[in-house]
Design an enzyme around this catalytic site. Structure first.
Site, PDB file in Angstrom:
ATOM      1  N   THR A   9      30.182   3.527  -2.934  1.00  0.00           N
ATOM      2  CA  THR A   9      31.589   3.241  -3.200  1.00  0.00           C
ATOM      3  C   THR A   9      32.009   3.887  -4.521  1.00  0.00           C
ATOM      4  OG1 THR A   9      31.266   1.163  -4.427  1.00  0.00           O
ATOM      5  CG2 THR A   9      31.343   1.019  -2.014  1.00  0.00           C
ATOM      6  N   TYR A 165      36.341  -8.406 -17.645  1.00  0.00           N
ATOM      7  CA  TYR A 165      35.281  -7.488 -17.239  1.00  0.00           C
ATOM      8  C   TYR A 165      33.926  -8.181 -17.283  1.00  0.00           C
ATOM      9  CZ  TYR A 165      32.663  -3.140 -16.759  1.00  0.00           C
ATOM     10  OH  TYR A 165      31.817  -2.141 -16.315  1.00  0.00           O
TER      11      TYR A 165
END
Length: 281
Positions: A9, A165
């Site tokens: 990906t 994050y």
């Protein structure tokens, strides 16, 4: 590694493209899963030229869209009997509090929930392989992550990029830990990794990141994409590490996790929350 098929990906740039090129050099059929097909096709041409391989495919997949993930998984299952590897490499860094089209906070939506759904949908074709690998690209930033299951999308908590994050990267490691339990008795193993501090386009895309100027200034202090991809490639191709399934790696070596949130109880909680959030139960 001949006759192997591995999905990468975020394969159109950075570590994803470097991973694609190196795997293709090993006669592996690489499926590039890319959000932007125009950029993806340009990257595919480069990958074929640099690897001297034509055994590379491109499929559109936006990890920020459940609809796109379902469509991608349907195409893969229609066109391939088995898949031998899934490298969940795509990622996003968002300085602003933004959401995916499904309403998820962008970083947990793309970095964790998108890959969770993709992996879940492809488990059947992965299990048909003699030896399959699921590799989750995490980060040492997981140590900055905290999980509040009542507010994972920062609707009430104050938001900043480090919190968001760090949370998404902690989820990558916990997902790997719990996924390993669900893979017991199969030919599929799973690993998480920290690629190191890598100079990539992460944070430049989606109009929410640091910008190309900042990346240009910092680039000399970071690893190259090729160096950052080394551990993912190692985990995808090394034949004698299945007994280490569920573990976390750095620089192609086992890395202990030294954060109290990385435990089996937390991993199970995250799995159950993810299943519910994605409507899979």
């Amino acid at each position: 590694m001949q006759n192997k098929t591995i999905i990468v990906t975020g394969a159109n740039a950075g570590m994803g493209l470097a991973t694609t090129i190196e795997l293709a050099k090993e006669s592996i059929h690489v499926i590039m899963a890319c959000r932007d097909t125009k950029r993806g096709n340009e990257a595919k041409e480069r990958a074929m030229a640099e690897s001297n391989s034509t055994n590379i495919s491109l499929y559109q997949c936006d990890l920020g869209s459940m609809e796109s993930i379902y469509n991608f998984a349907d195409q893969i299952k229609e066109n391939f009997y088995k898949i031998d590897g899934l490298i969940n490499n795509a990622g996003v860094v968002s300085l602003k509090h933004t959401r995916t089209e499904d309403g998820f906070e962008s970083m947990i939506g793309v970095n964790h929930l998108g890959h969770f759904l993709l992996t879940y949908l492809l488990l059947d074709v992965l299990k048909k392989s003699d030896q399959a690998r699921i590799i989750n690209v995490a980060s040492g930033a997981y140590k900055a992550g905290t999980l509040d299951y009542n507010d994972m999308h920062f609707k009430n908590r104050s938001f900043n990029v480090i919190k968001g994050y760090g949370q998404s990267k902690l989820c990558n490691i916990l997902f790997t830990l719990e996924l390993n339990k669900h893979l017991e008795g199969t030919n599929v193993s799973t690993f998480a990794l920290h690629p190191g501090a890598v100079s990539t386009s992460l944070g430049v895309d989606r109009r929410t990141g640091f910008g190309e100027k900042v990346h240009s200034l910092l680039r000399p202090f970071f690893l190259t994409s090729e160096e950052g991809a080394e551990t993912a490639i190692y985990l995808a191709t090394e034949s004698k590490i299945d007994h280490l399934s569920g573990r976390y790696f750095y620089k192609k070596k086992l890395q202990p996790t030294k954060y109290k949130k990385v435990n089996e109880n937390e991993a199970k909680k995250l799995w159950n929350w993810s299943i519910k959030e994605l409507g899979l139960n």
